[in-house]
Design a protein around this motif. Structure first.
Motif, mmCIF file in Angstrom:
data_model
loop_
_atom_site.group_PDB
_atom_site.id
_atom_site.type_symbol
_atom_site.label_atom_id
_atom_site.label_comp_id
_atom_site.label_asym_id
_atom_site.label_seq_id
_atom_site.Cartn_x
_atom_site.Cartn_y
_atom_site.Cartn_z
ATOM 1 N N PHE A 139 1.113 -1.264 -0.252
ATOM 2 C CA PHE A 139 0.011 -0.210 -0.138
ATOM 3 C C PHE A 139 0.984 1.367 0.328
ATOM 4 C CE2 PHE A 139 -2.181 3.796 2.848
ATOM 5 C CZ PHE A 139 -2.894 3.934 2.166
ATOM 6 N N ALA A 140 1.637 0.884 0.585
ATOM 7 C CA ALA A 140 2.780 2.239 1.428
ATOM 8 C C ALA A 140 3.190 2.859 -0.494
ATOM 9 C CB ALA A 140 3.695 1.877 2.258
ATOM 10 N N SER A 141 4.147 1.833 -0.989
ATOM 11 C CA SER A 141 4.707 1.753 -2.077
ATOM 12 C C SER A 141 3.586 2.084 -3.077
ATOM 13 C CB SER A 141 5.159 0.794 -2.359
ATOM 14 O OG SER A 141 4.578 0.158 -3.512
ATOM 15 N N ALA A 142 2.818 1.692 -3.684
ATOM 16 C CA ALA A 142 1.698 2.348 -4.147
ATOM 17 C C ALA A 142 1.374 3.928 -4.375
ATOM 18 C CB ALA A 142 0.885 1.375 -4.464
ATOM 19 N N ALA A 143 1.662 4.561 -2.398
ATOM 20 C CA ALA A 143 0.686 5.574 -2.088
ATOM 21 C C ALA A 143 2.080 6.399 -2.793
ATOM 22 C CB ALA A 143 0.014 6.044 -0.833
ATOM 23 N N GLY A 144 3.422 6.494 -2.437
ATOM 24 C CA GLY A 144 4.905 6.484 -2.343
ATOM 25 C C GLY A 144 5.469 7.224 -1.493
#
Length: 577
Positions: A139-144
Motif C-alpha cells: 500500500f505504502a509503495s503505491a501511495a508513494g
DNA sequence: ACGAAGTTGCGTCT
DNA sequence: AGACGCAACTTCGT
C-alpha cells in the motif's frame, strides 16, 4: 554524543513532512531505530497503536477470561506498557494515539488522511507480521510513502544468520553462536523532545483503555500477575538485576530454583523483552559492562548473555522454518502419534493432575502468567513425552494464552524441545513430577502457596457463585476442604501415599478433596519412552517423511500394545494378591 | 563414516 | 556434593 534533534542534516531537497510511527512490539523510547528515524526531518509525528479486535475482542467460550487469543494477565500487561509509553511520549511533547479496528484498514486510512510521507515500524519476523507488513508495504509503495522497518527486536537479523548458514537456520546452539558473532550496539541517541503531533482531524482520540473498558469487566480471575508492564518498569527491573554484580556474573540458568516465587531465581525480564519494553541489545550491552567489572563470569549457554542468545536462536529457527508452530508440514519436527485425551489435557490445564508439584505450577501460570523456566519444563514434559503423551501444540496453546511473556518463536521452540520433537532428542531423560520439585523445595512451600484453596478456574467459580448466593456457609466449608497446605512434608509431593489418618488430620482426603493422580508416573513414563522410541524409529525409517497413514498405523499399534501391557499388569497384580 | 558434544534427568552409590 | 549407569537420541565437524 548528543545531537540536537532538528539539526540533523538530511541530504534531501524535500521540505519536512509528516511521519507516522506504528508501535506493535518495541513499546519503548530507548534504542528504538524506528522512532529515531521517524523524527528526522519531520514536521509532525503521529505515534500510533492499533487495538486489533481480532486479538482483543472478549471471548466467553475461551477456557480462561480474556479474548480468544490471550488471557487477561497479558492483556493487562500490554495495556500497562501502552500507558507507560503514552506517558513517556508525553514528557517529550508528544502522545500515543490509540485506535481500534482492523490494523490494515485503520493504518491505510490514517496514512491518507494525515498526508503521511514516512511510515516507520519495527520489522516483525513472525508469520503474522510478515503477512500484515507485506500488505502495508505494498500500500505504502503505491501511495508513494517511504517505509522504514528496521530489525530491532532481536540482537541479530535472523535472515543474516540463515544466509551465513547457507540458507538454513542452525539447529544447534553452538553452531548458532559460531555464526552470530557480536550484535551491533544499541542506539546512543537520547531524545530530548519529539516533533508535535499534527492535526488528527475528526478522530475521536482514545486514551489507552482499561481492562474493563475492553469489555472484560466481569472477569472471575481471583489474583492478577504481580508483574507490571511498561518500559519504566523494565528499566527499573533491569537496574535492580544489574545491581547484583556477583549475581549477574555467576548466573547459571540450570542451577536456578524453580520453587522460588516471592523472589524469583531469574530476572523476570522476559515479558519486557517480549513486548520490546526492553531492548535486547541494550540489555546485552549492560551485561557486558557488568562482566568487564568482575574477575570471572559464567558463559553461554548458561549465563545471562547466553539467555539472550537463546532468544535469538529460537527467533532464527522460527524465521527459517515453515509451519514452525505445528507438527504437520514442519521439516524440523518429529512426527509423533500423540494421543487426544481431552480429559487429561483439561486436568493438566486446570491444575488437577493429582501431582501437587505439577498442579501448583499450573495454578501459578493461571494466576501470575509466569513460572520459572524449569517449572515450565517440568509441566511441559509431563503433558507430552513424560506422562500424558498429549500433543505439544495443545500445551503450547495453553502457554500462549496464559503467559505474560509468551513469545511465538520461543514458546513453539521450547515446546518442540521439551516434547523431543526438535532441538532436543534425549527422550529417556524424563522429569519426575515428584522428585524434581522435592530436590529444590523439600518442605513444599511452593505447593502450599499455590494450592491452598480452590483454583481460579472459570467453571469452578461459576458453580461457586451459585453456592455463594444460596448457601454461603457451605461454600466456606468446601473451600477449606481443598486445603493441601496441612499435608506433612513427607507426603506433600505424593499425598495419595499418606495414610488415611494423616489425610483426615490434614483435612484433605485424596480422591475427594484433592484428586488422585491421573496416571501412575512410573508406568506412564515407561510407556511414553517406549512410544517415543517407536515413533523415532518410524521417523528414521521414513527419512523424516512420515505420512498421516503411517502415523495412524503406529497410533493403533501403540494403543494395542498398551492395552496388552495393562492387562498383563492386572494379571500380575492378581497373582501377587 | 565416525566421534564428540549436547543449557538444566533419575536413582544410587560413595 | 559428585560420579556413574541407565540406554541412547541428534547435530556438527572432521
Amino acid at each position: 554524543m548528543q545531537v540536537p534533534l532538528f539539526l540533523h542534516h538530511q541530504p534531501t531537497p524535500m521540505p519536512p513532512s509528516n511521519s507516522l510511527i506504528w508501535f506493535r512490539k518495541g513499546l519503548r523510547i530507548h534504542d528504538n531505530p524506528a522512532l529515531d528515524h521517524a523524527i528526522k526531518h519531520t514536521k509532525h509525528l503521529f505515534p500510533i497503536f492499533i487495538l486489533d479486535p481480532h486479538y482483543l475482542a472478549p471471548d466467553l467460550t475461551a477456557f480462561s477470561p480474556g479474548s480468544n487469543r490471550s488471557g487477561l494477565n497479558r492483556i493487562q500487561f500490554m495495556l500497562e506498557c501502552l500507558v507507560d509509553l503514552d506517558s513517556s511520549l508525553g514528557k517529550l511533547g508528544s502522545r500515543l494515539l490509540v485506535f481500534n479496528g482492523d490494523p490494515i484498514q485503520v493504518l491505510t486510512r490514517l496514512l491518507k488522511e494525515w498526508d503521511v510521507k514516512k511510515l516507520c515500524f519495527e520489522y516483525g519476523t513472525e508469520p503474522y507480521y510478515q503477512d500484515l507488513d507485506k500488505q502495508v508495504k505494498s500500500f505504502a509503495s503505491a501511495a508513494g510513502i517511504d517505509v522504514f522497518s528496521p530489525v530491532s527486536h532481536t540482537l541479530f537479523n535472523p535472515a543474516d544468520i540463515i544466509q551465513k548458514n547457507g540458507g538454513r537456520p542452525p539447529m544447534s546452539y553452538q553452531s548458532f553462536i559460531k555464526l552470530a558473532g557480536n550484535p551491533s550496539p544499541p542506539l546512543t541517541t537520547t531524545i530530548s523532545s519529539l516533533p508535535p503531533v499534527g492535526n488528527v482531524g475528526d478522530y475521536e482520540m482514545l486514551r489507552v483503555p482499561t481492562i474493563k473498558e475492553l469489555g472484560y469487566g466481569d472477569n472471575t480471575q481471583e489474583e492478577f500477575s504481580p508483574f507490571r508492564g511498561g518500559e519504566s518498569e523494565a528499566l527499573k527491573r533491569l537496574k535492580e538485576a544489574l545491581g547484583g554484580k556477583e549475581w549477574v556474573a555467576n548466573f547459571e540458568k540450570p542451577k536456578g530454583d524453580p520453587s522460588m516465587f516471592l523472589k524469583p531465581a531469574t530476572t523476570v525480564l522476559s515479558p519486557y523483552l517480549k513486548f520490546g519494553c526492553l531492548s535486547s541489545r541494550y540489555f546485552y550491552q549492560c551485561l557486558q559492562d557488568v562482566y568487564k567489572r568482575v574477575k570471572k563470569h559464567t558463559l553461554p549457554p548458561v549465563s545471562l548473555v547466553g539467555q539472550l542468545l537463546w532468544r535469538d536462536f529460537f527467533y532464527t529457527a522460527a524465521f527459517g522454518t515453515s509451519n514452525f508452530d505445528q507438527m504437520k508440514g514442519n521439516r524440523i519436527c518429529k512426527q509423533i502419534p500423540w494421543n487426544d485425551k481431552d480429559e487429561l489435557l483439561v486436568a493438566w490445564r486446570e491444575g488437577r493432575t493429582g501431582y501437587p508439584w505439577i498442579d501448583a505450577i499450573m495454578v501459578q501460570l493461571q494466576k501470575w502468567g509466569w513460572m520459572h523456566h524449569l517449572a515450565r519444563h517440568s509441566v511441559a514434559c509431563f503433558l507430552t513425552r513424560g506422562d500424558l503423551f498429549i500433543h505439544w501444540e495443545k500445551g503450547r496453546d495453553v502457554f500462549e494464552r496464559l503467559l505474560i511473556d509468551s513469545d511465538w518463536a520461543i514458546n513453539n521452540g521450547n515446546w518442540m524441545w521439551l516434547s523431543c520433537s526438535s532441538f532436543f532428542y534425549q527422550y529417556n531423560r524424563v522429569y519426575s513430577p515428584i522428585s524434581f520439585g522435592k530436590k529444590y523445595d523439600p518442605n513444599g512451600k511452593f505447593i502450599r502457596h499455590f494450592l491452598p484453596v480452590l483454583k481460579a478456574t472459570t467453571a469452578t467459580f461459576q458453580n461457586l457463585d451459585i453456592v455463594i448466593v444460596l448457601y454461603s456457609s457451605i461454600m466456606i466449608i468446601s473451600v477449606t476442604k481443598y486445603q493441601l497446605s496441612d499435608m506433612p512434608k513427607e507426603y506433600i509431593y505424593e499425598p495419595w501415599t499418606a495414610p488415611l489418618t494423616v489425610q483426615t488430620k490434614a483435612n484433605c482426603i485424596i480422591g475427594k478433596d484433592y484428586p488422585k493422580p491421573v496416571v501412575d508416573h512410573n508406568i506412564a513414563s515407561k510407556e511414553c519412552k517406549k512410544k517415543m522410541g517407536e515413533a523415532y524409529a518410524l521417523n528414521r525409517a521414513n527419512n523424516g517423511l512420515v505420512g498421516e497413514e503411517d502415523l495412524k498405523g503406529l497410533r493403533r499399534k501403540l494403543e494395542d500394545d498398551q492395552h496388552q501391557d495393562s492387562k498383563s499388569r492386572t494379571q500380575k497384580q492378581k497373582l501377587v494378591g
